[in-house]
Design a protein around this motif. Structure first.
Motif, short mmCIF file in Angstrom:
data_model
loop_
_atom_site.label_atom_id
_atom_site.label_comp_id
_atom_site.label_asym_id
_atom_site.label_seq_id
_atom_site.Cartn_x
_atom_site.Cartn_y
_atom_site.Cartn_z
N LYS A 29 1.00 -0.91 -0.17
CA LYS A 29 -0.30 -0.11 -0.20
C LYS A 29 0.65 0.96 0.22
O LYS A 29 0.12 2.61 -0.10
CB LYS A 29 -0.83 -0.30 1.37
CG LYS A 29 -1.56 -1.32 1.40
CD LYS A 29 -3.21 -0.62 2.41
CE LYS A 29 -3.86 -1.81 2.42
NZ LYS A 29 -4.91 -2.23 3.48
N ARG A 30 2.05 0.70 0.12
CA ARG A 30 3.00 2.08 -0.16
C ARG A 30 3.42 2.98 -1.33
O ARG A 30 3.87 3.86 -1.92
CB ARG A 30 4.36 1.98 0.80
CG ARG A 30 3.90 1.18 2.47
CD ARG A 30 5.26 1.15 2.57
NE ARG A 30 5.20 0.82 4.25
CZ ARG A 30 6.24 0.46 5.31
NH1 ARG A 30 8.10 1.12 4.44
NH2 ARG A 30 6.00 -0.29 6.18
N GLY A 31 2.71 2.09 -3.00
CA GLY A 31 3.53 2.51 -3.63
C GLY A 31 2.09 3.22 -4.26
O GLY A 31 1.48 2.63 -5.36
N THR A 32 2.30 4.22 -4.12
CA THR A 32 0.99 4.73 -3.98
C THR A 32 0.90 5.84 -5.02
O THR A 32 0.12 6.67 -6.28
CB THR A 32 0.72 6.55 -3.01
OG1 THR A 32 1.37 7.23 -3.06
CG2 THR A 32 0.17 5.23 -2.01
N TYR A 37 6.71 3.14 -6.41
CA TYR A 37 6.50 1.79 -6.96
C TYR A 37 8.02 1.35 -7.88
O TYR A 37 8.70 -0.16 -7.59
CB TYR A 37 5.72 1.17 -7.88
CG TYR A 37 5.59 -0.34 -8.36
CD1 TYR A 37 4.97 -0.50 -7.49
CD2 TYR A 37 5.44 -0.88 -9.42
CE1 TYR A 37 4.43 -1.81 -7.53
CE2 TYR A 37 5.37 -1.64 -9.49
CZ TYR A 37 4.94 -2.45 -8.63
OH TYR A 37 4.76 -3.99 -9.62
N PHE A 38 8.24 2.32 -8.65
CA PHE A 38 9.48 2.01 -9.40
C PHE A 38 11.06 2.26 -8.83
O PHE A 38 12.07 1.53 -9.16
CB PHE A 38 9.65 2.92 -10.38
CG PHE A 38 8.76 1.87 -11.64
CD1 PHE A 38 8.40 0.74 -12.00
CD2 PHE A 38 7.22 2.36 -11.30
CE1 PHE A 38 7.88 0.35 -12.86
CE2 PHE A 38 6.30 1.71 -12.45
CZ PHE A 38 6.10 1.14 -13.18
N GLY A 173 5.17 -5.35 -3.49
CA GLY A 173 6.06 -4.29 -3.15
C GLY A 173 6.36 -3.46 -4.27
O GLY A 173 7.32 -2.56 -3.73
N GLY A 174 6.67 -3.25 -4.87
CA GLY A 174 7.85 -2.11 -6.09
C GLY A 174 9.34 -2.85 -5.37
O GLY A 174 9.51 -3.77 -4.99
#
Length: 282
Positions: A29-32, A37-38, A173-174
């Motif tokens: 949920k942290r990759g907003t 993400y990358f 999680g990216g």
């Protein structure tokens, strides 16, 4: 070999896989946005960067292949490891400032800004083909050999399990999940390698027995020009070119330093990774 594994061994392996997946879920949920993400939000510190650079490089095919080549050809193969120490400093002090200043996410994007879209597409296509043929396939094969020896799975089953496990935590999680999983794997790789070193030395009768059982030039880092595997001319003049491409321009590696908090952390990560790259020779 599977018969020699106890219930505790399988529990340890299961806990490891669950830990890896848990890391992936924790970053889900942290990759907003795409930066989160990358590039892990560009908030990664130098320890995690260095650990990820090391663990990314020392994957299954490297771990097995380096040991196999070393046992066959001698210590000269370690030249690539120690050469990486110097090239990692080039990454930190020469290449990374340009990468971070440009604000790019990938190496193809950097080429597009520097040259034109055609350069971006060319590098993207070449990189994807190279990753499939020279990295992913070999890593799956080496991992399959290991799982076959440990748990008795066939090559295809092993490959599917590896792809699903790594794909889950990476997709969920990216890059953050990948980097912090690499941090865990760094400790596992080092601790496991140290343990195997002492076990191996004990099996052959100690250090003196090992030296006595090997050829005289086995421990030489520099081989003559006539050596079929590692002539010193190839190490001195050829290996640096390959090393600069791999450590300084390959998306597989550079993405780690692109996630750094700032240039100081990126450089600190390359120094830490360089220190860790000294260890495989031993």
């Amino acid at each position: 070999m599977t018969g020699s594994l106890s219930t505790l061994d399988f529990v340890i392996v299961a806990v490891y896989f669950l830990l890896v997946l848990a890391i992936g879920f924790s970053f889900r949920k942290r990759g907003t946005n795409r930066t989160d993400y990358f590039l892990a939000g560009r908030h990664v510190g130098w320890i995690a960067i260095g650990a990820s650079l090391f663990a990314t490089n020392i994957s299954s095919e490297h771990f097995l292949g380096l040991a196999g080549t070393g046992s066959k050809s001698g210590l000269a193969v370690g030249q690539f490891e120690w050469l990486a120490v110097l090239i990692l400093l080039l990454l930190g002090w020469v290449f990374t400032p340009f990468y971070l200043k440009s604000g790019v996410f990938t190496m193809p994007e950097f080429l597009e800004r520097r040259y034109n879209p055609a350069a971006r597409y060319y590098l993207s296509i070449v990189s994807i083909i190279a990753y499939v043929l020279t990295k992913i396939s070999i890593a799956l094969y080496a991992g399959g050999i290991l799982l076959n020896a440990v748990v008795g799975w066939d090559m295809y089953t092993s490959a599917i399990v590896i792809v699903i496990a790594t794909g889950l935590y990476t997709i969920l999680g990216g890059l953050a999940a990948v980097i912090y999983t690499d941090l865990v794997q760094m400790f596992i790789l080092i601790i496991g390698s140290v343990a195997l070193t002492f076990i191996g030395l004990n099996r052959v009768g100690g250090w003196e027995a090992l030296v006595a059982a090997t050829p005289v030039d086995f421990w030489s880092m520099f081989k003559p020009m006539s050596d079929p595997d590692f002539p010193w001319t190839g190490i001195v003049f050829g290996a640096p070119i390959l090393g600069i491409w791999y450590w300084c321009t390959d998306q597989y590696i550079v993405q780690r330093v692109l996630s750094a908090k700032n240039l100081d952390h990126a450089r600190g990560g390359t120094i830490f990774a360089g220190f860790l790259k000294i260890l495989p020779v031993f």
